[in-house]
Design a protein around this motif. Structure first.
Motif, PDB file in Angstrom:
ATOM      1  N   TRP A  61       1.078  -1.319  -0.068  1.00 20.58           N
ATOM      2  CA  TRP A  61      -0.002  -0.117   0.007  1.00 20.58           C
ATOM      3  C   TRP A  61       0.785   1.321  -0.037  1.00 20.58           C
ATOM      4  O   TRP A  61       0.513   2.279  -0.584  1.00 20.58           O
ATOM      5  CB  TRP A  61      -0.982   0.011   1.154  1.00 20.58           C
ATOM      6  CG  TRP A  61      -0.455   0.135   2.664  1.00 20.58           C
ATOM      7  CD1 TRP A  61      -0.352  -0.657   3.376  1.00 20.58           C
ATOM      8  CD2 TRP A  61      -0.306   1.492   3.272  1.00 20.58           C
ATOM      9  NE1 TRP A  61       0.220  -0.195   4.860  1.00 20.58           N
ATOM     10  CE2 TRP A  61       0.321   1.226   4.279  1.00 20.58           C
ATOM     11  CE3 TRP A  61      -0.174   2.898   2.838  1.00 20.58           C
ATOM     12  CZ2 TRP A  61       0.683   2.043   5.466  1.00 20.58           C
ATOM     13  CZ3 TRP A  61       0.178   3.920   3.619  1.00 20.58           C
ATOM     14  CH2 TRP A  61       0.604   3.546   4.748  1.00 20.58           C
ATOM     15  N   ARG A  87       1.953   1.544  -3.706  1.00 19.23           N
ATOM     16  CA  ARG A  87       0.742   1.826  -4.394  1.00 19.23           C
ATOM     17  C   ARG A  87       0.451   3.386  -4.213  1.00 19.23           C
ATOM     18  O   ARG A  87      -0.042   3.994  -5.266  1.00 19.23           O
ATOM     19  CB  ARG A  87      -0.517   0.969  -3.852  1.00 19.23           C
ATOM     20  CG  ARG A  87      -1.660   1.159  -4.676  1.00 19.23           C
ATOM     21  CD  ARG A  87      -3.013   0.343  -3.931  1.00 19.23           C
ATOM     22  NE  ARG A  87      -3.117   1.186  -2.525  1.00 19.23           N
ATOM     23  CZ  ARG A  87      -4.060   0.713  -1.379  1.00 19.23           C
ATOM     24  NH1 ARG A  87      -4.360  -0.515  -1.936  1.00 19.23           N
ATOM     25  NH2 ARG A  87      -3.831   1.388  -0.480  1.00 19.23           N
ATOM     26  N   ASP A  88       0.366   3.870  -3.107  1.00 20.29           N
ATOM     27  CA  ASP A  88       0.204   5.551  -2.679  1.00 20.29           C
ATOM     28  C   ASP A  88       1.404   6.261  -2.824  1.00 20.29           C
ATOM     29  O   ASP A  88       1.132   7.430  -2.532  1.00 20.29           O
ATOM     30  CB  ASP A  88      -0.606   5.420  -1.577  1.00 20.29           C
ATOM     31  CG  ASP A  88      -1.736   4.488  -1.491  1.00 20.29           C
ATOM     32  OD1 ASP A  88      -2.228   4.209  -2.433  1.00 20.29           O
ATOM     33  OD2 ASP A  88      -2.196   3.949  -0.454  1.00 20.29           O
ATOM     34  N   TYR A  92      -5.470  -8.420  -0.228  1.00 16.81           N
ATOM     35  CA  TYR A  92      -5.021  -7.601  -1.634  1.00 16.81           C
ATOM     36  C   TYR A  92      -5.169  -8.671  -2.881  1.00 16.81           C
ATOM     37  O   TYR A  92      -5.125  -9.802  -2.896  1.00 16.81           O
ATOM     38  CB  TYR A  92      -3.636  -7.192  -1.502  1.00 16.81           C
ATOM     39  CG  TYR A  92      -3.305  -6.105  -0.702  1.00 16.81           C
ATOM     40  CD1 TYR A  92      -2.900  -4.714  -1.108  1.00 16.81           C
ATOM     41  CD2 TYR A  92      -3.444  -6.020   0.956  1.00 16.81           C
ATOM     42  CE1 TYR A  92      -2.574  -3.807  -0.205  1.00 16.81           C
ATOM     43  CE2 TYR A  92      -3.370  -5.136   1.959  1.00 16.81           C
ATOM     44  CZ  TYR A  92      -2.995  -3.835   1.107  1.00 16.81           C
ATOM     45  OH  TYR A  92      -2.658  -2.585   1.694  1.00 16.81           O
ATOM     46  N   SER A 121      -4.059  -6.477  -8.900  1.00 16.85           N
ATOM     47  CA  SER A 121      -3.822  -4.990  -9.007  1.00 16.85           C
ATOM     48  C   SER A 121      -3.089  -4.265  -8.360  1.00 16.85           C
ATOM     49  O   SER A 121      -2.394  -3.294  -8.606  1.00 16.85           O
ATOM     50  CB  SER A 121      -5.364  -4.669  -9.489  1.00 16.85           C
ATOM     51  OG  SER A 121      -6.181  -4.400  -8.382  1.00 16.85           O
ATOM     52  N   ALA A 122      -3.346  -4.470  -6.597  1.00 22.27           N
ATOM     53  CA  ALA A 122      -2.474  -3.723  -5.940  1.00 22.27           C
ATOM     54  C   ALA A 122      -1.129  -4.030  -6.307  1.00 22.27           C
ATOM     55  O   ALA A 122      -0.125  -3.228  -6.057  1.00 22.27           O
ATOM     56  CB  ALA A 122      -3.143  -4.060  -4.555  1.00 22.27           C
ATOM     57  N   LYS A 163       0.496  -2.492  -9.424  1.00 28.05           N
ATOM     58  CA  LYS A 163       0.506  -0.813  -9.192  1.00 28.05           C
ATOM     59  C   LYS A 163       1.842  -0.679  -8.164  1.00 28.05           C
ATOM     60  O   LYS A 163       2.284   0.179  -8.526  1.00 28.05           O
ATOM     61  CB  LYS A 163      -0.826  -0.290  -8.393  1.00 28.05           C
ATOM     62  CG  LYS A 163      -0.873   1.175  -8.405  1.00 28.05           C
ATOM     63  CD  LYS A 163      -0.671   1.970  -9.729  1.00 28.05           C
ATOM     64  CE  LYS A 163      -0.933   3.382  -9.505  1.00 28.05           C
ATOM     65  NZ  LYS A 163      -0.904   4.187 -10.855  1.00 28.05           N
TER      66      LYS A 163
END
Length: 337
Positions: free
Chosen positions: A138, A141-142, A223, A226-227, A230
């Motif tokens: 995460w 991803r962010d 999860y 796609s996570a 990314k």
């Protein structure tokens, strides 16, 4: 007299039980898992404390302005003298700057992107970013989202006053009973196929399973592909941005403890963490998989790669990771010369 003794016993027996619980349980709770699960692991020391200090802490941009090698990370990095950062500096023969980003308030990957984009580390030639698996996907991803840089406040290192009421209470005793009945227990336990720790729980894997923290080491069950895709794409972009700025970028993926010992678990009720397979084609000259680096030592019978009573790796593993990273940096810069 008998009536008096009965009344006395009503008072004394609970008190004696509380004292016994404190002496045999609370006084022996060590490590973050020991404290979370109220498990009496007892005194547990692994390896020898390094005799060198080849890193320095920076709690602001000003303190990191002259640094050529900067490391940013989470609790796997923030191990002070026992960190891979210290072993990295010793192997390179240089002082490493550990920039204390407050990862509770800002995503370290976001912070790293901002540092690169805005040229906030003007003398930085080598930048190392570390994240443990359970947060890495995460965070990556962010990593191009906004956020203000926040640094850890420098502590005065003054010893904290011991508060016995924190432990010596009926509420804590009830929590102990609740945890032992496996009610909302944030610590999982599984049997291992051999002895992997120098502790009385040598063949047990204790790991983090908090539902309040995304499932702890079992986070990956929430999860999808796609996570991971990314996260991987963003990591490649982050490195590309660093290279464009003339920065040699490295990413350290610290394995979750459960993932590290997965192949040694007897009849695991959980599926395998897929992180390693998703990142298996990464360039290992700059992408460091903690699991991949430490597995040979684990297979060779090295004990205490991770700490039995903790979610983190030991100073034994920190040295292996630090020296491995140093070899990659030396190889890269030898090629440049």
């Amino acid at each position: 007299m008998k009536r008096f003794l009965k009344k006395l016993s009503v008072f004394c027996i609970p008190l004696l039980l509380l004292v016994a619980w404190y002496v045999y349980v609370v006084a022996n709770m060590t490590g973050d898992l020991g404290n979370l699960g109220m498990i009496p692991f007892g005194n547990y020391e692994v390896g020898e404390t390094p005799y060198f200090t080849d890193y320095y802490d920076a709690f602001s941009l000003e303190e990191a302005q002259d640094a050529e090698i900067v490391v940013i990370g989470d609790s796997f990095t923030k191990k002070n003298i026992n960190s891979y950062v210290n072993y990295l500096g010793h192997a390179l023969g240089k002082k490493i700057c550990h920039l204390y980003i407050d990862d509770n308030k800002i995503n370290p990957c976001v912070a790293t992107n901002q540092l690169i984009d805005n040229d906030l580390l003007p003398n930085c030639k080598i930048l190392v970013l570390e994240s443990v698996e359970r947060h890495a996907i995460w965070r990556l991803r962010d990593c191009f989202n906004g956020g203000n840089l926040v640094f850890v406040e420098k502590s005065d290192d003054a010893p904290k006053r011991f508060d016995i009421s924190k432990y010596f209470s009926l509420n804590r005793l009830s929590s102990f009973v609740k945890l032992n009945l496996n009610i909302d227990n944030p610590v999982g336990k599984l049997k291992l196929d051999g002895d992997y720790f120098t502790n009385k729980y040598s063949d047990k894997l204790y790991f983090y399973t908090s539902l309040n923290d995304g499932g702890g080491d079992l986070w990956y069950k929430n999860y999808d592909e796609s996570a991971f895709a990314k996260a991987k794409s963003n990591l490649l972009k982050l490195r590309e941005k660093a290279v464009e700025k003339g920065i040699d970028f490295y990413f350290v993926m610290a394995a979750d403890k459960f993932d590290m010992y997965y192949d040694n678990i007897v009849d695991s009720p959980y599926p395998q963490n897929p992180t390693s397979s998703y990142f298996s084609d990464m360039d290992t000259m700059w992408y460091l998989s903690g699991k991949q680096i430490l597995t040979p030592a684990l297979r060779d019978g090295v004990k205490d790669i991770y700490l039995v009573n903790d979610t983190h790796w030991s100073r034994i593993a920190a040295e292996i990771v630090g020296r491995h990273l140093a070899r990659l940096i030396e190889l890269q810069h030898c090629q440049e010369r």
